[in-house]
Design a protein around this motif. Structure first.
Motif: not given
Length: 131
Positions: A6-20
């Motif tokens: 979902x958009x929310x999951x992708x947003x979470x990944x952007x904000x919290x993903x540790x890697x480029x």
């Protein structure tokens, strides 16, 4: 790799993903959801990302935001046009100023950008300013 999130999951990944690559993958997938407020918020925050590739993607995506959001980010796009250390980002910001922020007064920014030593920025300014 093809993931359905979902958009929310992708947003979470952007904000919290540790890697480029996490942030790049997230913002790339969010390009298909430009009309959603949460995706728009990510594009706006990505204008300050440490990676030039993500900032470049964000500039291109931000140009398609609704008018009221574009007005809000106009100063950030102008700053990138003048100060981004990567010429590709600066050139994209100049192009965005001409094509999507034409209702704003960009003359001073474009004059300053014309002094940039990078050919890509200079060419973008030449394309933005009619003879």
């Amino acid at each position: 790799k093809n993931e359905t999130k979902s958009v929310e999951q992708w947003a979470f990944l952007y904000e919290n993903g540790p890697l480029f690559m996490d942030r790049l993958e997230a913002i790339t997938h969010l390009l298909g959801s430009k009309k959603e407020k949460r995706a728009q918020d990510i594009f706006i925050s990505a204008l300050k990302d440490p990676s030039w590739m993500i900032r470049l993607t964000a500039v291109r995506a931000a140009a398609d935001l609704p008018q009221e959001e574009r007005q809000r980010i106009h100063p950030a796009i102008s700053r990138l046009a003048l100060e981004d250390p990567r010429s590709y980002v600066g050139a994209a910001a100049v192009t965005a100023l001409k094509t999507r922020f034409s209702g704003s007064d960009n003359a001073a920014t474009l004059r300053k950008a014309a002094q940039d030593p990078a050919p890509s920025v200079i060419n973008a300014v030449k394309a933005a300013i009619p003879d």
